[in-house]
Write an enzyme that holds these catalytic residues in place. Structure first.
Site, PDB file in Angstrom:
ATOM      1  N   GLN A   1       0.834  -1.205   0.000  1.00  0.00           N
ATOM      2  CA  GLN A   1       0.000   0.000   0.000  1.00  0.00           C
ATOM      3  C   GLN A   1       0.869   1.256   0.000  1.00  0.00           C
ATOM      4  OE1 GLN A   1      -3.171  -2.064   2.949  1.00  0.00           O
ATOM      5  NE2 GLN A   1      -3.492   0.135   2.699  1.00  0.00           N
ATOM      6  N   GLU A  36     -13.251   5.184   3.980  1.00  0.00           N
ATOM      7  CA  GLU A  36     -13.331   4.506   5.259  1.00  0.00           C
ATOM      8  C   GLU A  36     -14.566   4.842   6.070  1.00  0.00           C
ATOM      9  OE1 GLU A  36      -8.601   4.117   5.411  1.00  0.00           O
ATOM     10  OE2 GLU A  36      -9.474   5.855   6.347  1.00  0.00           O
TER      11      GLU A  36
END
Ligand SMILES: Cc1cc2nc3c(=O)[nH]c(=O)nc-3n(C[C@H](O)[C@H](O)[C@H](O)COP(=O)(O)OP(=O)(O)OC[C@H]3O[C@@H](n4cnc5c(N)ncnc54)[C@H](O)[C@@H]3O)c2cc1C
Lengths: 288, 806
Positions: B237, B760
């Site tokens: 990531q 998120e």
């Protein structure tokens, strides 16, 4: 998640398969749909050196009526059980149960023979077969023998099959016309084995239970036939008090393991709840 | 202009810029199975690595013999800690300032810990050899309970630092203590509690869960002995961080390390950290001189790389009797497992947990977090949330419900009364965060209207009556959650990772024919970056989004960045993209002025061109200007049309949302069925509404999994009992409820395009909403809090404890 190495065989007749299994003894293993066996091989809990694939054996396929029985070839897939008109009209609990086994992908390849031969208490078909009074056709060194489903299961992954035996077919007596049935399964998600499940087949006469049979899934080392519970219900109108007594009798024979589905006490209670619901639904479906 | 000239709106639509439901360009390859993942990579002579893992939760290694394994045909090498010691790599630093064993050095501290690394010509040979590595263990006492970690006689987890009184974050209180971290004003909070009319206190556990991306962690390491260069492909990531950390650990100069993250099949925080498998593959490649692939299987992924949460929170709220909150206190024990390998900004051992005052106007607040070591896998990553924000949001949202219950107030009404008001923004919280913008009341009101909230409460009331009369065995629960996130880490004054400021970057080159390429320091794992960054550029530069290639993940070509997690891509790299565009646009304006023979200031921007003010016929499109940039730049100007921007955000961004959920609970089985879920999100400027909706759907599904069934569970002997999808609840499409979504749009005032990040939010807001719904179903019976996960048996047990099965 990589199985040990093995050799792969694909016989085209039962005799050939039996020959291979006899030859390799404990190192050989039949494989049907592979959806119980392959996961165990990937975890290296099973390490057969020879896999005998049954898929090309035409004799192990098909669903047919034979007098008052229906005979289902071991290699019939769970998907085929769902689609069979004969089963839908004669033993509809098999369709109802099959639809609750695993998920569509597994059902396309998973077989009835593998499901009942596997000996995992989580499999759904064994309790249904005990409930229906089915018999398994087993071919071994000494030829064919027939073993009642109710006698077949001895412990987790421990059945009446001996090394080199093949289960060729499942023979099920047709329940009387107008019977009621239900398979109630509590699970967390599609593709999950039962937290607890109950199979009921019953007939009613004049508002009273004329006959009743009960199987329980995944609440002991083996599938269970709840004989005592069914006895309690016979002759009753399935009134709340009698059902409660029968449920208590069914719960009493359970001995589940604790796992992520819940502690043992919970799973016993769920066997009771599933049975209560299965009885109510079976009754509502019964004529007579 | 004649009738044939497209209108401004038509030209804007053609660009597929901001606000366009542009189809995801990356999906063209994904849906055809043509993605390029690490496991697709096959290099000539490549070897395969596989790990021997500990069956014990805590044990001393008394013998380790690799002879038999090494003799398996095809096996090329077997690495152990002793081998790694020769290159000083038996241990590695963690992002959190701790150290971690790469391979077990003398003892194992958690089940499935890495013990040896087998390298072979095939995956099969490696797997066969793993079984033949002989390890003898002498079991040690195990502790998997964080609440017992600091007991006087608790098993010593970390012998290496047993006597160290100073940790990476200050004084340690106990040999199993990692850090203490506090925020807020304790005296002020204590005073508020002394004066409070009403107080609640609850112990709230957010269980250990796992991000479980569908693609597990993997890498291919290839060391070129002649050039002394290492190429590392992996599921990263944050590729640049891996390069820097890799260089610091291996001492290979950073310019000789090439890190490449190809397509990634989901990350959710699982793929931020550095894992033993990576280090072993690198060392194995150096030792053998051949490329080495390491692929984690599902069990390894669930049980060893990067868990999330495991926060045990003792929370209190103080309130006036008419329902105005006055104080908040929270004491938390954070279980970090055997090593502190959580991925936080380095100064924040408990992340941004002090966002725990949530969306409410708390005049005083204080929190204290103690991190502890246990015999569990290391991690503590931000699973689809900014560092520890999910834990905070869950805690405050549960606590607010409990207070409402005590006050006898409706939970929505109680929130409405305490939400930070629009006119209070920018708002400084009792913990010191500066919330930049918001209109909370409007969002909550809209959600309540859309779900017909009062009617739901009426229905619930009737159902409760019917339940009491014995007419139904079903209970209805209504969950309300209002969350504020803090994302976009982050301002360099607040955030760094190992000293590297958490800025991010974009480099844009416009080619002569008006197309271009944008390279960034972030890395998509499925979020759709190739689509959305191009949309920002389309609107900023007036070039069709289809003309822009977006490229990430190659540290040789991409500008330095800190990667993608914590909803930071849009807030940070999205801002960098806009800023780089603005540099390009400024240059293009000068070129246009030169070509049109006017002063720069006489030009105005019109969708895709500069035109002369008051004389719109005279204009130069961006495509024309791109050509000119390589062909007829004004005298003295450098040719070319490109720019780079490193964006250090002035503040975090604060997305928020109002969620409402309805569940029906079968009291006799404990099964909670989600009847309805409504999610209203405010993520500021909406770049691509379709991608936003997809992000919300995915995050809500994860939240549903967490709230209703997930827990990475250890038995008292240290066995992890939920290491496969047979045991660990991962919902499928069949279980997943229908999602209703809506939005409001309050742009972030400090972000160049006003965007706040959205990935998120649904995970952060969804979990408390589900949990509040389940808890709400039982609240009328006096129950205040039922711990997650709300799977069948736990809900049934709650009903049992309330005497509902008589
Ligand atoms: C994700 C998943 C979910 C599942 N969920 C369920 C579920 O909910 N309920 C359920 O009942 N099952 C479930 N299963 C198991 C599935 O139904 C299997 O297909 C079935 O249990 C075994 O059938 P099979 O044909 O795949 O047998 P195999 O896996 O090929 O064989 C199983 C065992 O039986 C033996 N065997 C197979 N056929 C014969 C034969 N003719 N004679 C002698 N021995 C034989 C094999 O040697 C082996 O030991 C699930 C499986 C998966 C992968």
């Amino acid at each position: 998640m990589i199985p040990g190495s093995f050799e792969y065989h694909r016989p085209s007749s039962v005799q050939e398969a039996l020959g291979l299994l006899a030859k390799w003894g404990d190192d050989g293993r039949a494989i049907a749909g592979g959806h119980s066996l392959i996961p165990m091989m990937k975890l290296r809990l099973a390490k057969p050196a020879h896999l005998v694939d049954l898929r090309d054996i035409a004799d192990l396929k098909g669903i047919r009526a034979d007098g008052n029985d229906i005979v289902i070839g071991a290699m019939t897939t769970q998907y085929e059980l769902i689609g069979s008109n004969l089963l839908v009209s004669k033993i509809p609990i098999l369709r109802e149960t099959s639809l609750q086994v695993a998920d569509p992908q597994v059902r396309y390849v998973g077989t009835l023979g593998g499901n009942v031969a596997n000996g995992d208490p989580g499999n759904d078909m064994p309790a249904v077969m005990m409930c229906l009074g089915a018999t398994y056709h087993v071919m071994g060194k000494a030829g064919e023998r027939r073993v009642a489903a109710r006698e077949f299961y001895q412990g987790a992954y421990f059945t009446a099959l001996e090394a080199g035996d093949l289960l060729t077919a499942v023979r099920i007596p047709m329940p009387p016309a107008g019977h009621g049935y239900a398979y109630e399964k509590l699970k967390r998600k599609i593709g999950d084995y039962a937290t607890a499940a109950a199979a009921v087949v019953l007939t009613m006469s004049g508002g009273k239970v004329a006959s009743c049979s009960i199987g329980l899934t995944n609440v002991a080392e083996t599938p269970l036939w709840a004989e005592e519970a069914a006895k309690i219900l016979n002759g009753s109108s399935l009134d709340a008090a009698t059902v409660k007594r029968a449920v208590a009798a069914a719960e009493a024979i359970t001995a589940p393991a604790a796992d992520a589905r819940g502690p043992a006490a919970y799973r016993t209670k769920m066997a009771g709840v599933m049975l209560t619901r299965a009885l109510a639904r079976a009754k509502s479906k019964a004529h007579g | 202009m004649n009738d044939m000239t497209p209108t401004a709106a038509e030209r804007a639509a053609k660009l597929e810029g901001l606000g366009c439901k542009r189809k995801r360009v990356e999906d063209i390859r994904f849906v055809q199975g043509k993605g390029n993942y690490v496991d697709d990579l096959k290099l000539p002579g490549m070897l395969y690595g596989d790990l021997v893992r500990s069956p014990h939760g805590h044990a001393r290694i008394t013998r380790l013999d690799t002879t038999k394994a090494a003799a398996v045909p095809g096996v090329v090498a077997v690495l152990t800690a002793d081998v790694l010691k020769t290159v000083n790599l038996a241990w590695m630093p963690t992002l959190a300032g701790d150290v971690q064993m790469v391979l077990a050095d003398g003892k194992v501290l958690f089940q499935n810990q890495e013990v040896a690394f087998v390298v072979a010509e095939s995956r099969e040979a490696a797997a066969d050899a793993v079984e033949l590595v002989e390890v003898e263990y002498e079991p040690l006492p195990v502790n998997v309970d964080p609440l017992k970690a600091m007991a006087p006689n608790a098993p010593v987890i970390r012998e290496d630092i047993k006597d160290k009184t100073d940790g990476a974050h200050g004084k340690r209180k106990h040999y199993n203590h990692v850090f203490s971290w506090q925020a807020g004003d304790k005296a002020a909070a204590d005073a508020a509690f002394e004066k409070a009319d009403v107080k609640i206190r609850e112990f709230i556990v957010y269980p250990r869960v796992h991000p479980c991306p569908l693609e597990t962690c993997q890498c291919v390491a290839s060391f070129d002995k002649i050039e002394g260069e290492l190429t590392l492909w992996g599921t990263f990531q944050a590729p640049h961080v891996i390069r820097t950390v890799g260089s610091l650990i291996s001492k290979i100069p950073e310019h000789k390390i090439h890190v490449i993250a190809p397509d990634i099949g989901g990350g959710f925080g699982n793929k931020v950290g550095a894992y033993s498998g990576y280090i072993c593959a690198i060392v194995a490649s150096i030792v053998t001189g051949r490329p080495v692939k390491w692929t984690e299987d599902r069990i390894e992924n669930l049980s060893t790389t990067a868990f999330a949460r495991d926060f045990h929170m003792d929370v209190e709220i103080a309130c006036t009797k008419d329902g105005k909150v006055t104080g908040l206190r929270c004491y938390t024990i954070a279980d970090h497992g055997a090593f502190d390998a959580c991925a936080n900004a380095t100064k924040w051992p408990a992340g941004l947990f002090s966002i725990i005052s949530g969306s409410y106007d708390f005049p005083a607040a204080y929190c204290l977090v103690d991190g502890v070591y246990t015999n569990k896998a290391p991690g503590g990553v931000a699973y689809r949330c900014s560092f520890r924000v999910t834990e905070a949001a869950y805690c405050i949202e549960r606590a607010m419900d409990i207070m409402a219950q005590k006050l006898g107030m409706d939970p929505a009404e109680f929130r409405m009364k305490n939400l930070i008001r629009r006119e209070q923004f920018p708002y400084t919280s009792a913990f010191g965060w500066q919330y930049d913008s918001g209109d909370y009341q409007t969002a909550l009101k809209k959600a309540m209207e859309a779900t017909n909230y009062t009617k739901l409460r009426d229905e619930q009331k009737a159902k409760r009556e019917a339940f009491k009369r014995g007419e139904t065995r079903e209970l209805m629960g209504i969950g309300v959650a209002f969350f504020t996130e803090i994302v976009g880490a982050g301002p360099s004054r607040a955030c760094d990772i190992l000293g590297i400021a958490m800025f991010d970057s974009a480099e844009i080159r416009i080619h002569p024919t008006g197309s271009g390429i944008c390279r960034l320091g972030t890395k998509s794992q499925g979020q759709g970056h190739e689509t959305t960054y191009a949309q920002i550029i389309a609107t900023e530069l007036g070039l069709p989004a289809d003309n822009i290639t977006v490229e990430e993940g190659n540290t040789d070509t991409a500008p330095y960045g800190l990667g993608t997690y914590g909803s930071r891509s849009t807030p940070v790299s999205g801002a960098a993209t806009a800023m780089a565009c603005r540099k390009i646009k400024a240059k293009a304006q000068m070129i246009a002025a030169y070509m049109l023979e006017v002063h720069d200031d006489d030009l105005e921007w019109d969708v895709d061109r500069f035109r002369v003010k008051g004389n719109p016929e005279r204009s130069k499109t961006m495509t024309e200007l791109a050509w000119a940039a390589y062909h007829e730049v004004p005298p003295g100007m450098e040719p070319g049309l490109e720019a780079i921007n490193y964006y250090d955000p002035p503040n975090f961004t604060f997305p928020y949302g109002a969620y409402i959920c309805v569940v029906d609970i079968d009291v006799d089985t404990g099964m909670a069925k989600v009847r309805r879920f409504f999610a209203l999100d405010d993520c500021g400027t909406r770049i691509n509404p379709m991608i936003i909706e997809g992000q919300i759907h995915g995050g809500l599904t994860e939240a549903f999994g967490i709230a209703m069934g997930q827990e990475i569970h250890y038995d008292p002997d240290g066995n992890v009992t939920t290491a496969s999808f047979m045991d660990y609840f991962l919902p499928t499409a069949v279980e997943t409820p229908h999602w209703e979504t809506d939005w409001t749009e309050v742009p972030s005032p400090h972000h160049p395009i006003g965007a706040k990040g959205v990935g998120e939010s649904p995970n952060v807001g969804g979990v408390p909403c589900f949990s509040n719904a389940v808890n709400d179903a039982f609240s009328f019976l006096g129950s205040t809090h039922i711990q997650m996960p709300h799977d069948h048996w736990r809900v049934w047990t709650a009903a049992e404890n309330l005497g509902l099965h008589q």
